[in-house]
Every structure is written in C-alpha cells, then in structure tokens.
Design an enzyme around this catalytic site. Structure first.
Site, mmCIF file in Angstrom:
data_model
loop_
_atom_site.group_PDB
_atom_site.id
_atom_site.type_symbol
_atom_site.label_atom_id
_atom_site.label_comp_id
_atom_site.label_asym_id
_atom_site.label_seq_id
_atom_site.Cartn_x
_atom_site.Cartn_y
_atom_site.Cartn_z
ATOM 1 N N HIS A 129 24.054 56.202 70.066
ATOM 2 C CA HIS A 129 23.793 54.777 70.309
ATOM 3 C C HIS A 129 24.995 54.132 71.027
ATOM 4 C CE1 HIS A 129 21.117 55.043 66.528
ATOM 5 N NE2 HIS A 129 20.291 54.763 67.515
ATOM 6 N N ARG A 149 16.606 60.712 74.856
ATOM 7 C CA ARG A 149 17.360 61.933 74.546
ATOM 8 C C ARG A 149 16.699 63.163 75.131
ATOM 9 N NH1 ARG A 149 17.178 61.208 68.322
ATOM 10 N NH2 ARG A 149 15.185 60.435 69.059
ATOM 11 N N SER A 203 19.856 59.545 63.664
ATOM 12 C CA SER A 203 20.391 58.909 62.455
ATOM 13 C C SER A 203 19.920 59.647 61.202
ATOM 14 C CB SER A 203 19.955 57.446 62.389
ATOM 15 O OG SER A 203 20.407 56.756 63.517
HETATM 16 N N1 COA Z 1 21.454 58.859 70.762
HETATM 17 C C1 COA Z 1 21.215 59.396 69.573
HETATM 18 N N2 COA Z 1 20.163 59.081 68.805
HETATM 19 C C2 COA Z 1 19.325 58.168 69.268
HETATM 20 C C3 COA Z 1 19.507 57.548 70.503
HETATM 21 C C4 COA Z 1 20.634 57.923 71.260
HETATM 22 N N3 COA Z 1 20.890 57.391 72.442
HETATM 23 N N4 COA Z 1 18.503 56.686 70.699
HETATM 24 C C5 COA Z 1 17.719 56.764 69.627
HETATM 25 N N5 COA Z 1 18.205 57.658 68.757
HETATM 26 C C6 COA Z 1 17.599 58.070 67.499
HETATM 27 C C7 COA Z 1 18.053 57.276 66.332
HETATM 28 O O1 COA Z 1 19.172 57.899 65.752
HETATM 29 C C8 COA Z 1 16.837 57.301 65.442
HETATM 30 O O2 COA Z 1 16.799 58.505 64.727
HETATM 31 P P1 COA Z 1 15.948 58.668 63.369
HETATM 32 O O3 COA Z 1 14.519 58.428 63.704
HETATM 33 O O4 COA Z 1 16.283 60.036 62.983
HETATM 34 O O5 COA Z 1 16.498 57.637 62.414
HETATM 35 C C9 COA Z 1 15.687 57.300 66.427
HETATM 36 O O6 COA Z 1 16.210 57.817 67.609
HETATM 37 C C10 COA Z 1 15.131 55.948 66.768
HETATM 38 O O7 COA Z 1 15.978 54.950 66.311
HETATM 39 P P2 COA Z 1 16.422 53.632 67.012
HETATM 40 O O8 COA Z 1 16.926 53.836 68.394
HETATM 41 O O9 COA Z 1 17.366 52.973 66.080
HETATM 42 O O10 COA Z 1 15.111 52.825 67.264
HETATM 43 P P3 COA Z 1 13.783 52.711 66.450
HETATM 44 O O11 COA Z 1 12.824 53.696 67.021
HETATM 45 O O12 COA Z 1 13.992 52.718 65.000
HETATM 46 O O13 COA Z 1 13.419 51.215 66.868
HETATM 47 C C11 COA Z 1 12.205 49.482 68.054
HETATM 48 C C12 COA Z 1 12.437 50.957 67.778
HETATM 49 C C13 COA Z 1 13.099 48.546 67.281
HETATM 50 C C14 COA Z 1 12.496 49.289 69.521
HETATM 51 C C15 COA Z 1 10.722 49.236 67.753
HETATM 52 O O14 COA Z 1 10.427 49.719 66.454
HETATM 53 C C16 COA Z 1 10.346 47.777 67.811
HETATM 54 O O15 COA Z 1 10.367 47.183 68.845
HETATM 55 N N6 COA Z 1 10.012 47.192 66.644
HETATM 56 C C17 COA Z 1 9.669 45.776 66.553
HETATM 57 C C18 COA Z 1 8.186 45.580 66.272
HETATM 58 C C19 COA Z 1 7.398 45.618 67.546
HETATM 59 O O16 COA Z 1 7.597 44.880 68.475
HETATM 60 N N7 COA Z 1 6.431 46.532 67.554
HETATM 61 C C20 COA Z 1 5.553 46.742 68.669
HETATM 62 C C21 COA Z 1 6.185 47.690 69.655
HETATM 63 S S1 COA Z 1 5.137 47.884 71.023
#
Ligand code: COA
Length: 160
Positions: free
Chosen positions: A17, A90, A128
C-alpha cells in the site's frame, strides 16, 4: 488543484500500500487515503487504529491526508472533491475484481475515473490477510510492513 483518493480497508497498511501511496502522491497535488469503515468485514484493527497507523507511516509525505468513509465510494469521491480514484494492481487476479468496481463506480458517478498503478514486483505477493496470519503465529513481519505496524501486530498477537 488535482485531488486523488486511494481507498481501501488497510487492515493493516503494508509496504505494498505504501508503495502505491508514495507513487500516487507524486501524481496529485493532494492525495486522500480513504479508510473504509465497514465492520461487516470484521477488521483486526479499528478504523481509528488503521488511520493512526497510516498517518504515522506517511508522515514523510506532505500532501497526504488520511480520512474515513462509510457507504458508497462513488459518493465519497464528491464529498472530498476527488478527481480520480487510485487502486493498485498486484496480479491478473486483481484485475477482474478491480475492473468490476471501477465500472460500477463510473456508472454510479460518471465524473469519476479510476487510475491503476501496478504494484512494484517486490510487493506483488503481499496481502494484509497473509501478514496478519504470519503475525498471529508470531512470525516475523518486518519485511512486509513498516515497524510501527509490525509493533501493533505483535501486540495483537500477544493479546490472543
Ligand atoms: N500491495 C499489497 N497488497 C495490496 C495492494 C498493494 N498495492 N493493494 C491491495 N492489496 C491487498 C490488501 O492487502 C488486501 O488484502 P486482504 O484481502 O488479504 O486483506 C486486499 O488487497 C484488498 O485490500 P484493500 O486495498 O485495503 O482494499 P479493499 O478491497 O478492502 O477495499 C474498496 C476496496 C474500499 C475500494 C471497496 O470495498 C469500496 O469501495 N467499498 C465501499 C462501498 C462501495 O462503494 N461499494 C460498491 C463498489 S462498486
């Protein structure tokens, strides 16, 4: 002034991140890190803990601001006046999910586009959940997360 929004759960923030944050902060005048407040995901860290860790590990980047959001990302973009959403890719496996949410967000708010940065190869395997699992078995995580995050993970593991 160009404003970017990097949303995520950040439970907790990893070097992957941080890599995306450092690189996208160079592309925008201001970069908001939007921490998703969604207890349905049963995060290990509260939203306040996640935000505090992000603040701590991004304090060297002057144009970064940490914020919380709940509800729809497409609406939050307007609340902070962001010009674009940033996400990291990724591997090909991320692509399917990411393209789906980018298209849906654009459908919900046509003003908003999503920009992808490819995660640097050394972090392509990071997630994560995996880091949390290693920490809960008292494994070494300092290669994957900043020191402040590793310390908090150790605290959580010791409380179990
Ligand atoms: N390097 C390493 N790991 C990464 C990464 C990077 N560059 N980018 C993402 N990841 C990993 C994270 O570690 C995490 O791992 P895990 O699943 O093992 O915990 C996973 O990818 C995703 O995590 P994160 O990037 O924190 O995002 P998320 O997928 O939890 O969040 C949102 C996504 C917030 C963008 C999405 O859920 C959202 O918009 N929610 C709001 C509600 C909404 O609008 N919904 C409708 C969407 S159309």
């Amino acid at each position: 002034m160009k404003i970017g929004l990097y949303p995520g759960s950040f439970d907790p923030i990893t070097f992957g991140h941080l890599d995306i944050i450092e690189r996208s902060a160079r592309l925008f005048d201001k970069l908001y890190i939007g921490v998703l407040n969604n207890n349905a995901k049963h995060p290990m860290f509260t939203v306040e803990e996640r935000a505090a860790l992000i603040k701590e590990v991004t304090k060297h980047i002057p144009n970064v601001e940490v914020s919380f959001f709940s509800g729809l990302l497409a609406e939050y973009v307007d609340v902070i006046g962001a010009d674009a959403i940033i996400r990291g890719l990724r591997a090909v496996t991320d692509f399917e999910y990411e393209i789906q949410i980018a298209q849906m967000n654009h459908e919900l708010n046509s003003r908003v586009d999503t920009i992808y940065l490819t995660t640097s190869t050394e972090y392509a395997y990071l997630s994560s959940s995996i880091v949390k699992e290693i920490a809960m078995y008292h494994g070494e995580v300092t290669k994957f997360v900043p020191e402040a995050v590793a310390f908090k993970l150790k605290e959580k593991a010791n409380k179990r």
